[in-house]
Design a protein around this motif. Structure first.
Motif, mmCIF file in Angstrom:
data_model
loop_
_atom_site.group_PDB
_atom_site.id
_atom_site.type_symbol
_atom_site.label_atom_id
_atom_site.label_comp_id
_atom_site.label_asym_id
_atom_site.label_seq_id
_atom_site.Cartn_x
_atom_site.Cartn_y
_atom_site.Cartn_z
ATOM 1 N N PHE A 265 0.838 -1.195 0.000
ATOM 2 C CA PHE A 265 0.000 0.000 0.000
ATOM 3 C C PHE A 265 0.875 1.248 0.000
ATOM 4 O O PHE A 265 1.810 1.376 0.796
ATOM 5 N N ALA A 266 0.546 2.181 -0.889
ATOM 6 C CA ALA A 266 1.327 3.417 -1.046
ATOM 7 C C ALA A 266 0.913 4.443 0.015
ATOM 8 O O ALA A 266 0.341 5.485 -0.282
ATOM 9 N N HIS A 267 1.253 4.136 1.241
ATOM 10 C CA HIS A 267 0.902 5.014 2.359
ATOM 11 C C HIS A 267 1.636 6.350 2.270
ATOM 12 O O HIS A 267 1.179 7.356 2.812
ATOM 13 N N HIS A 268 2.773 6.386 1.572
ATOM 14 C CA HIS A 268 3.578 7.602 1.539
ATOM 15 C C HIS A 268 2.892 8.742 0.799
ATOM 16 O O HIS A 268 3.181 9.902 1.047
ATOM 17 N N PHE A 269 1.954 8.422 -0.137
ATOM 18 C CA PHE A 269 1.247 9.532 -0.761
ATOM 19 C C PHE A 269 -0.260 9.460 -0.565
ATOM 20 O O PHE A 269 -0.950 10.467 -0.702
ATOM 21 N N ALA A 270 -0.787 8.306 -0.214
ATOM 22 C CA ALA A 270 -2.227 8.215 0.020
ATOM 23 C C ALA A 270 -2.567 8.696 1.422
ATOM 24 O O ALA A 270 -3.382 9.597 1.610
ATOM 25 N N GLY A 271 -1.950 8.063 2.424
ATOM 26 C CA GLY A 271 -2.152 8.513 3.801
ATOM 27 C C GLY A 271 -3.465 8.091 4.418
ATOM 28 O O GLY A 271 -3.585 8.006 5.638
ATOM 29 N N ARG A 272 -4.461 7.826 3.601
ATOM 30 C CA ARG A 272 -5.771 7.398 4.093
ATOM 31 C C ARG A 272 -6.172 6.107 3.397
ATOM 32 O O ARG A 272 -5.751 5.821 2.289
ATOM 33 N N GLY A 273 -7.005 5.351 4.069
ATOM 34 C CA GLY A 273 -7.485 4.108 3.490
ATOM 35 C C GLY A 273 -6.536 2.945 3.628
ATOM 36 O O GLY A 273 -6.811 1.851 3.115
ATOM 37 N N THR A 274 -5.418 3.145 4.337
ATOM 38 C CA THR A 274 -4.420 2.080 4.461
ATOM 39 C C THR A 274 -4.988 0.859 5.162
ATOM 40 O O THR A 274 -4.867 -0.274 4.674
ATOM 41 N N GLU A 275 -5.594 1.088 6.308
ATOM 42 C CA GLU A 275 -6.102 -0.030 7.099
ATOM 43 C C GLU A 275 -7.169 -0.807 6.347
ATOM 44 O O GLU A 275 -7.170 -2.052 6.337
ATOM 45 N N PHE B 232 3.375 -4.892 2.952
ATOM 46 C CA PHE B 232 4.001 -3.853 3.761
ATOM 47 C C PHE B 232 3.513 -2.504 3.249
ATOM 48 O O PHE B 232 2.673 -2.437 2.342
ATOM 49 N N LEU B 233 3.995 -1.427 3.833
ATOM 50 C CA LEU B 233 3.572 -0.096 3.404
ATOM 51 C C LEU B 233 4.776 0.823 3.269
ATOM 52 O O LEU B 233 5.877 0.509 3.703
ATOM 53 N N THR B 234 4.540 1.982 2.648
ATOM 54 C CA THR B 234 5.594 2.960 2.404
ATOM 55 C C THR B 234 5.385 4.197 3.271
ATOM 56 O O THR B 234 4.251 4.559 3.579
ATOM 57 N N LEU B 235 6.488 4.845 3.634
ATOM 58 C CA LEU B 235 6.436 6.037 4.483
ATOM 59 C C LEU B 235 7.441 7.078 4.009
ATOM 60 O O LEU B 235 8.596 6.741 3.750
ATOM 61 N N ASN B 236 7.021 8.337 3.924
ATOM 62 C CA ASN B 236 7.967 9.431 3.721
ATOM 63 C C ASN B 236 8.717 9.666 5.023
ATOM 64 O O ASN B 236 8.110 9.707 6.097
ATOM 65 N N ALA B 237 10.031 9.852 4.937
ATOM 66 C CA ALA B 237 10.815 10.026 6.160
ATOM 67 C C ALA B 237 11.979 10.993 5.940
ATOM 68 O O ALA B 237 12.654 10.950 4.910
ATOM 69 N N ALA C 253 -0.507 20.109 6.550
ATOM 70 C CA ALA C 253 -1.408 18.950 6.553
ATOM 71 C C ALA C 253 -0.661 17.680 6.157
ATOM 72 O O ALA C 253 -0.911 16.600 6.704
ATOM 73 N N LEU C 254 0.277 17.796 5.213
ATOM 74 C CA LEU C 254 1.031 16.628 4.762
ATOM 75 C C LEU C 254 1.921 16.061 5.855
ATOM 76 O O LEU C 254 2.143 14.851 5.938
ATOM 77 N N ARG C 255 2.441 16.938 6.701
ATOM 78 C CA ARG C 255 3.378 16.503 7.742
ATOM 79 C C ARG C 255 2.788 15.437 8.661
ATOM 80 O O ARG C 255 3.528 14.630 9.230
ATOM 81 N N ASP C 256 1.474 15.422 8.803
ATOM 82 C CA ASP C 256 0.843 14.502 9.747
ATOM 83 C C ASP C 256 1.148 13.035 9.431
ATOM 84 O O ASP C 256 1.200 12.201 10.335
ATOM 85 N N SER C 257 1.328 12.721 8.151
ATOM 86 C CA SER C 257 1.581 11.314 7.777
ATOM 87 C C SER C 257 3.044 11.066 7.426
ATOM 88 O O SER C 257 3.391 9.972 6.985
ATOM 89 N N TRP C 258 3.911 12.061 7.628
ATOM 90 C CA TRP C 258 5.329 11.898 7.359
ATOM 91 C C TRP C 258 6.075 11.629 8.660
ATOM 92 O O TRP C 258 5.631 12.005 9.739
#
Length: 356
Positions: A204-214, A236-241, A294-299
């Motif tokens: 799952f592309a969590h790094h740009f979607a941020g929602r709907g992962t679960e 697995f999932l992806t994360l911006n870091a 707003a983007l920072r919340d999922s980074w």
């Protein structure tokens, strides 16, 4: 916890494509030495900030000198390509690098509609057309094209029925000992459901979607059907870091990429990634700032201890034992363009905290 790397091969300031590739080659070499599990490159087109357009070609260069890390695509955007071309490219990679090639496949075009149409040689008013000029949508062919790739990579190849009951067999390469591992990528339930139906691993592309992962991961796990490609769900999932020695430094290094992502959201003209410090500060408007906040919340942005804890919590929340880090730390004006110093530092600090 297994750690992996996603790389868009970013282009910053006046950096050339060649310099961006050299910087990413430093990144994958360091990831290999640090014990990261995978290194994947993405596919995007017609974007001044991204040099990663052709994963199969890039990996043949970037993988040179690596010894154990898996090399793959995150992903090949299949609507842009013929399945046979994709299967051939990744079969060649497997011929060189053996049993450490991943073929991650996505359904999105990775670009704007006009560029996507141009990828297949069609420019009929910005949409794809068949020989008679009728509109076609390659996204609708995605499930069949996935199955075509799986067949082309298999030992028996893909059979094409001909008139008279004959068949023509297609193979991605004459002789391949170990085929690439196929993964489906997605940011919604569509690919999760398809991966589950085919028994394929899913990211799952969590790094740009941020929602709907679960929801997507639960759908994949609950719907999974064992197949020759996998006996149980793998995901697995992806994360911006951005990880640095201090929180303040991490915040500063995150600004260039936050600006670039905000730029897409506000519809401003695309540019290369600005440099950290005065360069990005001069470009960041109030509108950019609101989107960036707003983007920072999922980074993941912070020092090593704080970032590692956030990654642990994310992995626990979504029940994954592997996280693919997209290192989005920027660079200062005095840094060599052939280096990826802050991105490499992000990997080093996380490896120290999470791998010991």
């Amino acid at each position: 916890m297994a750690l992996s790397v996603l790389d868009l091969i970013p282009v910053r300031g006046e950096q050339t494509t060649g310099q961006a590739l050299a910087a990413s080659r430093e990144l994958v070499a360091r990831a290999d030495a640090l014990g990261f599990t995978r290194y994947w490159v993405a596919e995007h087109h017609n974007m001044p900030s991204v040099a990663s357009t052709t994963p199969g070609v890039e990996l043949m260069y970037l993988g040179q000198g690596t010894e154990r890390i898996r090399l793959g695509s995150g992903g090949v955007m299949l609507p842009n390509h013929a399945p046979l071309a994709v299967a051939e490219q990744f079969s060649l990679l497997a011929a060189v690098y053996g049993d450490r090639i991943d073929l991650g496949i996505g359904r999105a075009p990775g670009t704007d509609p006009i560029t996507s149409a141009a990828m297949r040689g069609h420019l009929g008013d910005g949409h794809m057309v068949d020989a008679e000029g009728n509109r076609i949508d390659p996204v609708e062919q995605f499930p069949q094209h996935i199955m075509d790739i799986l067949a082309l990579l298999g030992p028996d190849g893909a059979s094409v029925p001909l008139h008279g009951g004959k068949e023509h067999v297609l193979r991605a390469t004459p002789s391949l000992r170990v085929a690439p591992q196929v993964w489906l990528l997605g940011s919604s339930g569509y690919s999760a459901q398809l991966a589950a139906a085919l028994g394929l691993p899913y990211v799952f592309a969590h790094h740009f979607a941020g929602r709907g992962t679960e929801a997507a991961l639960n759908l994949y796990r609950e719907s999974f059907r064992p197949s020759q490609f996998g006996s149980e769900p793998r995901t697995f999932l992806t994360l911006n870091a951005v990880v640095a020695d201090t929180q303040r430094e991490a915040d500063a290094l995150a600004e260039p990429y936050l600006y670039s992502m905000a730029n897409l959201r506000v519809g401003a003209p695309m540019t290369s990634v600005p440099l950290a410090g005065d360069d990005v500060a001069a470009k960041m408007t109030d509108g950019h700032r609101r989107v960036a906040d707003a983007l920072r919340d999922s980074w993941v942005i912070g020092d090593a201890a704080a970032a590692a804890e956030q990654i642990r919590q994310t992995a626990h929340r979504f029940q994954v034992d592997e996280v693919m880090i997209h290192p989005v730390a920027g660079a200062y004006p005095d840094e060599p363009y052939e280096r990826a110093q802050a991105r490499v530092r992000t990997l080093e600090l996380l490896a120290g905290e999470l791998r010991g």
